[in-house]
Design a protein around this motif. Structure first.
Motif, PDB file in Angstrom:
ATOM      1  N   ARG A  95      -4.467  -7.794  -2.968  1.00  0.00           N
ATOM      2  CA  ARG A  95      -4.755  -6.472  -3.490  1.00  0.00           C
ATOM      3  C   ARG A  95      -3.825  -5.331  -3.145  1.00  0.00           C
ATOM      4  O   ARG A  95      -3.450  -5.438  -1.862  1.00  0.00           O
ATOM      5  CB  ARG A  95      -6.128  -6.246  -3.394  1.00  0.00           C
ATOM      6  CG  ARG A  95      -7.004  -7.289  -4.250  1.00  0.00           C
ATOM      7  CD  ARG A  95      -8.379  -6.704  -4.184  1.00  0.00           C
ATOM      8  NE  ARG A  95      -9.218  -7.787  -4.950  1.00  0.00           N
ATOM      9  CZ  ARG A  95      -9.401  -7.550  -6.289  1.00  0.00           C
ATOM     10  NH1 ARG A  95      -9.013  -6.526  -6.816  1.00  0.00           N
ATOM     11  NH2 ARG A  95     -10.135  -8.348  -6.899  1.00  0.00           N
ATOM     12  N   SER A  96      -3.414  -4.588  -3.822  1.00  0.00           N
ATOM     13  CA  SER A  96      -2.488  -3.510  -3.392  1.00  0.00           C
ATOM     14  C   SER A  96      -3.405  -2.292  -3.193  1.00  0.00           C
ATOM     15  O   SER A  96      -4.245  -1.986  -4.357  1.00  0.00           O
ATOM     16  CB  SER A  96      -1.377  -3.154  -4.270  1.00  0.00           C
ATOM     17  OG  SER A  96      -0.683  -4.289  -4.451  1.00  0.00           O
ATOM     18  N   GLY A 119       0.622  -1.275   0.120  1.00  0.00           N
ATOM     19  CA  GLY A 119      -0.075   0.051  -0.058  1.00  0.00           C
ATOM     20  C   GLY A 119       1.047   1.307   0.092  1.00  0.00           C
ATOM     21  O   GLY A 119       2.085   1.225   0.379  1.00  0.00           O
ATOM     22  N   VAL A 120       0.245   2.276  -0.367  1.00  0.00           N
ATOM     23  CA  VAL A 120       0.708   3.566  -0.425  1.00  0.00           C
ATOM     24  C   VAL A 120      -0.056   4.838  -0.013  1.00  0.00           C
ATOM     25  O   VAL A 120      -1.267   4.605  -0.398  1.00  0.00           O
ATOM     26  CB  VAL A 120       1.263   4.039  -1.810  1.00  0.00           C
ATOM     27  CG1 VAL A 120       1.849   5.390  -1.622  1.00  0.00           C
ATOM     28  CG2 VAL A 120       2.244   3.328  -2.404  1.00  0.00           C
ATOM     29  N   ILE A 152       7.124  -1.419  -7.448  1.00  0.00           N
ATOM     30  CA  ILE A 152       7.469  -2.780  -6.552  1.00  0.00           C
ATOM     31  C   ILE A 152       6.163  -3.330  -5.732  1.00  0.00           C
ATOM     32  O   ILE A 152       6.442  -3.653  -4.824  1.00  0.00           O
ATOM     33  CB  ILE A 152       8.619  -2.123  -5.493  1.00  0.00           C
ATOM     34  CG1 ILE A 152       8.129  -1.067  -4.631  1.00  0.00           C
ATOM     35  CG2 ILE A 152       9.782  -1.846  -6.238  1.00  0.00           C
ATOM     36  CD1 ILE A 152       9.005  -0.730  -3.597  1.00  0.00           C
ATOM     37  N   MET A 153       4.865  -3.018  -6.316  1.00  0.00           N
ATOM     38  CA  MET A 153       3.894  -3.864  -5.878  1.00  0.00           C
ATOM     39  C   MET A 153       3.593  -5.209  -6.544  1.00  0.00           C
ATOM     40  O   MET A 153       3.893  -5.212  -7.950  1.00  0.00           O
ATOM     41  CB  MET A 153       2.686  -2.826  -6.112  1.00  0.00           C
ATOM     42  CG  MET A 153       2.579  -1.929  -5.115  1.00  0.00           C
ATOM     43  SD  MET A 153       0.967  -0.766  -5.242  1.00  0.00           S
ATOM     44  CE  MET A 153       1.010   0.369  -3.854  1.00  0.00           C
ATOM     45  N   GLN A 154       3.061  -5.887  -6.139  1.00  0.00           N
ATOM     46  CA  GLN A 154       2.970  -7.325  -6.497  1.00  0.00           C
ATOM     47  C   GLN A 154       1.759  -8.087  -6.224  1.00  0.00           C
ATOM     48  O   GLN A 154       1.522  -9.068  -5.522  1.00  0.00           O
ATOM     49  CB  GLN A 154       4.169  -8.355  -6.204  1.00  0.00           C
ATOM     50  CG  GLN A 154       5.730  -7.889  -6.969  1.00  0.00           C
ATOM     51  CD  GLN A 154       6.747  -8.951  -6.422  1.00  0.00           C
ATOM     52  OE1 GLN A 154       6.236 -10.095  -6.195  1.00  0.00           O
ATOM     53  NE2 GLN A 154       7.865  -8.575  -6.558  1.00  0.00           N
ATOM     54  N   PRO A 155       0.516  -7.124  -6.471  1.00  0.00           N
ATOM     55  CA  PRO A 155      -0.670  -7.781  -6.242  1.00  0.00           C
ATOM     56  C   PRO A 155      -1.084  -9.361  -6.739  1.00  0.00           C
ATOM     57  O   PRO A 155      -0.551  -9.278  -8.056  1.00  0.00           O
ATOM     58  CB  PRO A 155      -1.738  -6.667  -6.616  1.00  0.00           C
ATOM     59  CG  PRO A 155      -1.005  -6.110  -7.703  1.00  0.00           C
ATOM     60  CD  PRO A 155       0.515  -6.038  -7.467  1.00  0.00           C
ATOM     61  N   LEU A 186      -7.361   1.304   3.270  1.00  0.00           N
ATOM     62  CA  LEU A 186      -6.321   0.281   2.894  1.00  0.00           C
ATOM     63  C   LEU A 186      -6.593  -1.346   3.087  1.00  0.00           C
ATOM     64  O   LEU A 186      -6.134  -2.117   2.815  1.00  0.00           O
ATOM     65  CB  LEU A 186      -4.868   0.462   3.631  1.00  0.00           C
ATOM     66  CG  LEU A 186      -4.139   1.935   3.427  1.00  0.00           C
ATOM     67  CD1 LEU A 186      -3.094   2.005   4.586  1.00  0.00           C
ATOM     68  CD2 LEU A 186      -3.758   1.602   2.060  1.00  0.00           C
ATOM     69  N   SER A 187      -7.907  -1.304   3.922  1.00  0.00           N
ATOM     70  CA  SER A 187      -8.190  -2.677   4.235  1.00  0.00           C
ATOM     71  C   SER A 187      -9.219  -3.458   3.156  1.00  0.00           C
ATOM     72  O   SER A 187      -9.687  -2.740   2.161  1.00  0.00           O
ATOM     73  CB  SER A 187      -9.058  -2.230   5.534  1.00  0.00           C
ATOM     74  OG  SER A 187     -10.559  -1.742   5.167  1.00  0.00           O
TER      75      SER A 187
END
Length: 264
Positions: free
Chosen positions: A138-139, A86-87, A128-131, A242-243
């Motif tokens: 999920r990201s 997350g961001v 660099i997210m890998q959902p 984010l949840s």
């Protein structure tokens, strides 16, 4: 994937809202990468979070007004070999101004520090997210903006432009990245009682010959809930976005303004 294994990047992490967001996410079990300009403040913030125990708290300094600093940030982020889940992106605040036609140099500076720089930071984070949606992974991206994204305010002329740009960018990213399992939502804040904003209310009260409470009541009289928000309330909204609550939500702008914005 458990919450304790999730890593979130928080920019503006040492400010009044950023500090509350970091504390909330730390209590929820997230590991955090804090980003801001001041290294001393970043070190102190990580030390406070470390006292909570259990999670990983690291920092990377970045000045979003500097291309070189943003490039260095991206390199350091990639070098850490961290998969981000997350961001929380907080483009820098803009000072109030009623100058509706500022000079070109002002626009160049503001677009760099408040849009181009933060967008490059976001791009490096997304890289660099890998959902894995098929695995339920999920990201989430939460962009914290201001109500000038949806409601023009006379003394925030430049913010009226740049915050709208963020809503459009978020919507574009949401469409482009939804299939990958990357969610992009925005949170538009009204008045929020950060330490700096509390101090500014006090200054206005003094100039007007009023008590702090009188000034606060006057300023919030046009807000249906008759109050400003708190950093802790913002942090809760961020945690929710984010949840899994947002697993079927993307491209949405959530107003956090006590009902001030009246458009349908």
């Amino acid at each position: 994937m458990s919450e304790t294994s999730k890593v979130v990047l928080v920019t503006g992490a040492t400010g009044g809202i950023g500090s509350a967001v970091c504390a909330r996410l730390a209590h929820a079990g997230y590991s955090l990468i804090l980003a801001a300009r001041d290294i001393g403040k970043l070190e102190a913030a990580c030390a406070r979070l470390q006292r909570l125990g259990g999670q990983s708290f690291r920092w990377i300094s970045v000045d979003m007004s500097s291309d070189a600093s943003v490039t260095k940030f991206a390199q350091e982020l990639a070098a850490k070999a961290t998969v981000l889940n997350g961001v929380v992106l907080m483009p820098p605040q803009m000072r109030p101004t009623d100058e509706c036609q500022p000079p070109a140099d002002t626009w160049r500076q503001l677009f760099q520090s408040n849009f181009i720089g933060p967008l490059e930071v976001l791009k490096s984070a997304i890289s660099i997210m890998q959902p894995e949606p098929s695995q339920g992974h999920r990201s989430k991206v939460v962009i914290i903006s201001a109500i000038t994204s949806v409601q023009a305010l006379g003394n925030y002329a430049t913010s009226n432009v740049l915050r709208c740009a963020w809503l459009a960018q978020a919507k574009t990213l949401a469409f482009a990245m939804g299939e990958r399992g990357i969610h992009v939502n925005t949170l538009s804040l009204g008045g929020t009682l950060t330490p700096d904003y509390l101090a500014s209310i006090g200054q206005r009260a003094t100039r007007a010959g009023m008590t702090f409470d009188e000034r606060l009541a006057a300023e919030t009289s046009n807000i249906p809930l008759r109050k400003y928000g708190s950093p802790e309330e913002v942090a809760l909204a961020v945690e929710i976005l984010l949840s899994p609550f947002s697993d079927h939500i993307t491209g949405v702008n959530l107003l956090h303004d006590g009902g001030f914005t009246r458009a349908y």
